[in-house]
Design a protein around this motif. Structure first.
Motif, PDB file in Angstrom:
ATOM      1  N   UNK A  47       0.811  -1.081  -0.103  1.00  0.00           N
ATOM      2  CA  UNK A  47      -0.058  -0.115   0.073  1.00  0.00           C
ATOM      3  C   UNK A  47       0.943   1.395  -0.017  1.00  0.00           C
ATOM      4  N   UNK A  48       1.786   1.323   0.634  1.00  0.00           N
ATOM      5  CA  UNK A  48       2.854   2.471   0.950  1.00  0.00           C
ATOM      6  C   UNK A  48       3.539   2.621  -0.582  1.00  0.00           C
ATOM      7  N   UNK A  49       4.005   1.517  -1.392  1.00  0.00           N
ATOM      8  CA  UNK A  49       4.561   1.580  -2.455  1.00  0.00           C
ATOM      9  C   UNK A  49       3.476   2.011  -3.502  1.00  0.00           C
ATOM     10  N   UNK A  50       2.345   1.709  -3.631  1.00  0.00           N
ATOM     11  CA  UNK A  50       1.106   2.417  -4.240  1.00  0.00           C
ATOM     12  C   UNK A  50       0.859   3.635  -4.135  1.00  0.00           C
ATOM     13  N   UNK A  51       0.936   4.262  -2.864  1.00  0.00           N
ATOM     14  CA  UNK A  51       0.793   5.552  -2.578  1.00  0.00           C
ATOM     15  C   UNK A  51       1.874   6.541  -3.054  1.00  0.00           C
ATOM     16  N   UNK A  52       3.051   5.980  -2.995  1.00  0.00           N
ATOM     17  CA  UNK A  52       4.246   6.656  -3.595  1.00  0.00           C
ATOM     18  C   UNK A  52       3.970   7.078  -5.041  1.00  0.00           C
ATOM     19  N   UNK A  53       3.435   6.260  -5.778  1.00  0.00           N
ATOM     20  CA  UNK A  53       3.150   6.368  -7.427  1.00  0.00           C
ATOM     21  C   UNK A  53       2.160   7.383  -7.613  1.00  0.00           C
ATOM     22  N   UNK A  54       1.686   7.977  -6.657  1.00  0.00           N
ATOM     23  CA  UNK A  54       0.598   9.146  -6.637  1.00  0.00           C
ATOM     24  C   UNK A  54       1.378  10.502  -6.454  1.00  0.00           C
ATOM     25  N   UNK A  55       2.370  10.438  -5.978  1.00  0.00           N
ATOM     26  CA  UNK A  55       3.308  11.667  -5.444  1.00  0.00           C
ATOM     27  C   UNK A  55       4.128  12.075  -6.698  1.00  0.00           C
ATOM     28  N   UNK A  56       4.436  13.691  -6.770  1.00  0.00           N
ATOM     29  CA  UNK A  56       5.098  14.039  -7.852  1.00  0.00           C
ATOM     30  C   UNK A  56       6.756  13.332  -7.740  1.00  0.00           C
ATOM     31  N   UNK A  57       7.295  13.247  -8.755  1.00  0.00           N
ATOM     32  CA  UNK A  57       8.744  12.663  -8.887  1.00  0.00           C
ATOM     33  C   UNK A  57       9.736  13.906  -9.514  1.00  0.00           C
ATOM     34  N   UNK A  58      10.678  14.108  -8.827  1.00  0.00           N
ATOM     35  CA  UNK A  58      11.686  15.064  -9.217  1.00  0.00           C
ATOM     36  C   UNK A  58      13.153  14.125  -9.331  1.00  0.00           C
ATOM     37  N   UNK A  59      13.690  14.308 -10.404  1.00  0.00           N
ATOM     38  CA  UNK A  59      15.085  13.730 -10.756  1.00  0.00           C
ATOM     39  C   UNK A  59      16.046  14.537 -11.043  1.00  0.00           C
ATOM     40  N   UNK A  60      17.183  14.827 -10.555  1.00  0.00           N
ATOM     41  CA  UNK A  60      18.098  15.578 -10.790  1.00  0.00           C
ATOM     42  C   UNK A  60      19.321  14.846 -11.436  1.00  0.00           C
ATOM     43  N   UNK A  61      19.480  15.235 -12.810  1.00  0.00           N
ATOM     44  CA  UNK A  61      20.611  14.282 -13.591  1.00  0.00           C
ATOM     45  C   UNK A  61      21.713  15.033 -13.999  1.00  0.00           C
ATOM     46  N   UNK A  62      22.890  14.851 -13.820  1.00  0.00           N
ATOM     47  CA  UNK A  62      24.000  15.330 -14.118  1.00  0.00           C
ATOM     48  C   UNK A  62      25.009  14.087 -14.876  1.00  0.00           C
TER      49      UNK A  62
END
Length: 195
Positions: A47-62
Motif C-alpha cells: 500500500x505504501x508503494x502504491x501511494x508513492x506512485x501518486x506523489x510527484x517525482x523530481x529527478x536531478x540528472x548530471x
C-alpha cells in the motif's frame, strides 16, 4: 486379573493457568497467526508503494563525458578556389590512432558536461489510484482475516480447557465406577460363599 505395568498418577487438581495467559501464549506460538501478521505487514508495504506512485517525482540528472577526436590526414588533395592554393596543416594532437583517442579521453581534452532536472507530476493517474484502492482493500481483508484467526484461537483455547475438564471428570467417574464394580463383585462373592 489384568495387572498394569504402569500406574496412572494424576494430580488432585490440574495446574491450569489463567485463560488469558493461555490465549496470549497461543497468539505467540500459532504459526497461522504469525503468517497472517506477515501477510498484513506485506500488504501495508504494498500500500505504501502504491501511494508513492501518486506523489510527484523530481529527478536531478548530471553527467560528465570525456570525448576524443583523432584520425589521419585526408589523402585527397585540397581543391584550389579562386587561384588560392589550400594547404592542410592539421593539429598534431588530433593525428594518430586508437591510442591517441584513449590518451585524449584520459587527459580530458574534450569534456562534455550536462545538468538536468526532470519533474513528473501525476495528474489523474487512474492506474495508480486503482492500485491504491486495491491495496487498501487487501489490507482490510488481511486485518479481518487476522481478527478471525484470533477469535478462532480464543475458541480453540476454551474448547481445549473444556476438554481437559471433561477428561478429568470422565476419569474420576471411571474410577468411581471401578470401585463400585469391585465392591459389587466382593458382595456377590460373599453371597455365593454363604449359600
Amino acid at each position: 486379573h489384568v495387572i498394569p505395568t504402569d500406574v496412572i498418577r494424576l494430580p488432585d487438581t490440574d495446574p491450569i493457568q489463567p485463560v488469558q495467559d493461555m490465549v496470549s501464549s497461543a497468539y505467540r506460538n500459532r504459526p497461522d497467526l504469525r503468517q497472517a501478521r506477515i501477510q498484513l505487514e506485506n500488504s501495508n508495504i504494498a500500500l505504501k508503494g502504491s501511494k508513492s506512485a501518486l506523489l510527484p517525482e523530481i529527478d536531478f540528472i548530471a553527467n560528465l563525458n570525456s570525448n576524443a577526436l583523432y584520425g589521419q590526414v585526408n589523402s585527397i588533395p585540397p581543391v584550389a578556389t579562386g587561384g588560392v592554393s589550400l594547404t592542410r596543416s592539421p593539429n598534431p594532437d588530433f593525428l594518430g590512432g586508437f591510442g591517441t583517442g584513449l590518451s585524449q579521453i584520459f587527459r580530458g581534452n574534450f569534456p562534455d558536461y550536462g545538468v538536468g532536472l526532470q519533474v513528473n507530476i501525476p495528474l489523474g493517474n487512474r492506474a495508480a489510484i486503482a492500485d491504491v484502492v486495491r491495496d487498501k482493500l487487501t489490507v482490510r481483508q488481511q486485518e479481518i482475516r487476522l481478527r478471525q484467526l484470533e477469535k478462532q484461537v480464543n475458541v480453540d483455547v476454551q474448547n481445549a480447557l473444556t476438554a481437559v475438564q471433561q477428561a478429568r471428570a470422565t476419569f474420576q467417574a471411571a474410577l468411581q465406577a471401578r470401585e463400585l464394580q469391585q465392591q459389587s463383585l466382593i458382595v456377590q462373592q460373599l453371597d455365593a460363599a454363604c449359600v
